[in-house]
Design a protein around this motif. Sequence first.
Motif, PDB file in Angstrom:
ATOM      1  N   SER A  76       0.820  -1.210   0.000  1.00  0.00           N
ATOM      2  CA  SER A  76       0.000   0.000   0.000  1.00  0.00           C
ATOM      3  C   SER A  76       0.855   1.261   0.000  1.00  0.00           C
ATOM      4  N   LEU A  77       0.267   2.343  -0.457  1.00  0.00           N
ATOM      5  CA  LEU A  77       0.860   3.676  -0.411  1.00  0.00           C
ATOM      6  C   LEU A  77      -0.197   4.644   0.104  1.00  0.00           C
ATOM      7  N   ARG A  78       0.261   5.785   0.595  1.00  0.00           N
ATOM      8  CA  ARG A  78      -0.685   6.842   0.955  1.00  0.00           C
ATOM      9  C   ARG A  78      -0.525   7.990  -0.029  1.00  0.00           C
ATOM     10  N   LEU A  79      -1.642   8.464  -0.530  1.00  0.00           N
ATOM     11  CA  LEU A  79      -1.678   9.517  -1.549  1.00  0.00           C
ATOM     12  C   LEU A  79      -2.355  10.754  -0.982  1.00  0.00           C
ATOM     13  N   THR A  80      -1.655  11.884  -0.984  1.00  0.00           N
ATOM     14  CA  THR A  80      -2.243  13.153  -0.573  1.00  0.00           C
ATOM     15  C   THR A  80      -2.954  13.799  -1.755  1.00  0.00           C
ATOM     16  N   ILE A  81      -4.119  14.382  -1.511  1.00  0.00           N
ATOM     17  CA  ILE A  81      -4.807  15.154  -2.545  1.00  0.00           C
ATOM     18  C   ILE A  81      -4.104  16.507  -2.679  1.00  0.00           C
ATOM     19  N   GLY A  82      -3.615  16.801  -3.879  1.00  0.00           N
ATOM     20  CA  GLY A  82      -2.846  18.014  -4.090  1.00  0.00           C
ATOM     21  C   GLY A  82      -3.638  19.117  -4.753  1.00  0.00           C
ATOM     22  N   ASN A  83      -2.923  20.066  -5.351  1.00  0.00           N
ATOM     23  CA  ASN A  83      -3.611  21.116  -6.100  1.00  0.00           C
ATOM     24  C   ASN A  83      -4.058  20.569  -7.448  1.00  0.00           C
ATOM     25  N   GLU A  84      -4.722  21.389  -8.231  1.00  0.00           N
ATOM     26  CA  GLU A  84      -5.312  20.917  -9.486  1.00  0.00           C
ATOM     27  C   GLU A  84      -4.269  20.302 -10.412  1.00  0.00           C
ATOM     28  N   GLN A  85      -3.120  20.969 -10.565  1.00  0.00           N
ATOM     29  CA  GLN A  85      -2.082  20.474 -11.471  1.00  0.00           C
ATOM     30  C   GLN A  85      -1.523  19.133 -10.995  1.00  0.00           C
ATOM     31  N   ALA A  86      -1.281  19.029  -9.696  1.00  0.00           N
ATOM     32  CA  ALA A  86      -0.742  17.784  -9.139  1.00  0.00           C
ATOM     33  C   ALA A  86      -1.736  16.638  -9.309  1.00  0.00           C
ATOM     34  N   ASN A  87      -2.990  16.910  -9.061  1.00  0.00           N
ATOM     35  CA  ASN A  87      -4.016  15.873  -9.172  1.00  0.00           C
ATOM     36  C   ASN A  87      -4.192  15.400 -10.614  1.00  0.00           C
TER      37      ASN A  87
END
Length: 394
Positions: free
Chosen positions: A371-382
């Motif tokens: 597993s990994l943990r994914l942070t929700i980023g800004n629009e460009q990152a997402n």
Amino acid sequence: YSSAASDVYKRQVVFILPQSCIYSIYRYNLCIKQIMILPKPIKLKVERYIGGLSQFRKIDNPIKLSANESALGPSPKAIQAFEKDKDKIFKYPESESSSLREVLSEKFNIDPKRIICGSGSDQIFDLTCHLFLEPGDEVIVTEFGFIMHRIYASLHKAKVILAKEKNFKASVDEILKKVTNKTKIVFIANPNNPTGTYLTKNEMLNLRKKLRSNILMVVDDAYFEFLNSDDFTSGLDLFKDAANVLVTRTFSKIYGLAGLRLGWGYCSEEIIDAMYQIKPPFNVNRAALAAGVEAIKDNEWTKRAIEHNTLWAKKIFSILEENKIVANEPTANFFLINFDKTKINSDEAFEKLANKRLILRKMEQYKIPNSLRLTIGNEQANEHFIQAIGSIIK
């Protein structure tokens, strides 16, 4: 060879050495003695926290989605307050963070005398453990709960008891099974990091009701702003009148002030007064106080941050499902993503995403496999993540 008659001096060899040689021997012996008596720290059997990577190898312009930091950053008003205060950094901050406590009191309709501010909510955990724990006491944490809870308990020489989770969710029954006459504190992060699961309002009330009244329940509210569900209520709203519940909150997530280290706690006046007896003086810096006051006041910016997270949480969750990546339902500003149903494992996914400049959080320290943990980023990152994950899974 000594020819002295006394047996005391027999068999003793006398050397005549130059003064420089004697001085060298003296200095050598002195150095040896100094080396032998150097101070040594005690050996602590405490797990070390491993933060989310900011860099991985030599990636140009990495996109950091590993630390659950704010997608939009802080309120412009908080930044202005930070900049305005920069000419006063030679002066000490308020010792008791009075200005921030007043704003928090107004915002959440709570008693300012029952608030304590800290250098991150971490410091509140530390003060709590310092205040309540003695060697041999027991602290209950959930199996995949926020790791700093058990680190601070261990640092204060308590025995850490893990309560099993069910499908990565804390279990009230499992927590209650672990209670003994030595239990002093129960830590609950709700929603929980890194699993993204949560206990409902009724589950939280049931847990507090069934715990002994002299067990302190610590509710970590770090991600509560992101969760909008009919069956969920924040720790502060549930327990603001309770004398045996400490609620902690942070400015590192929704308010985007992780770099300034600012958090706070709310509990009975008796417990908060005791914390003030042991907290360091001037423990919250001037910049954090100035920015924190304006961050709390800027409701529009907070609303915008929540709306951004809600929008992208739904989009990303849908993409994860399309690619057969198992994840928690959106509850916070991150996902725990599992690769059991995909053609690649989490290590391969981490490497492939890193090659596309995306850095996620490995789950090895939490012992959560594949597993990994994914942070929700800004629009460009997402957008970049959505494109990248589709290309590496197929």
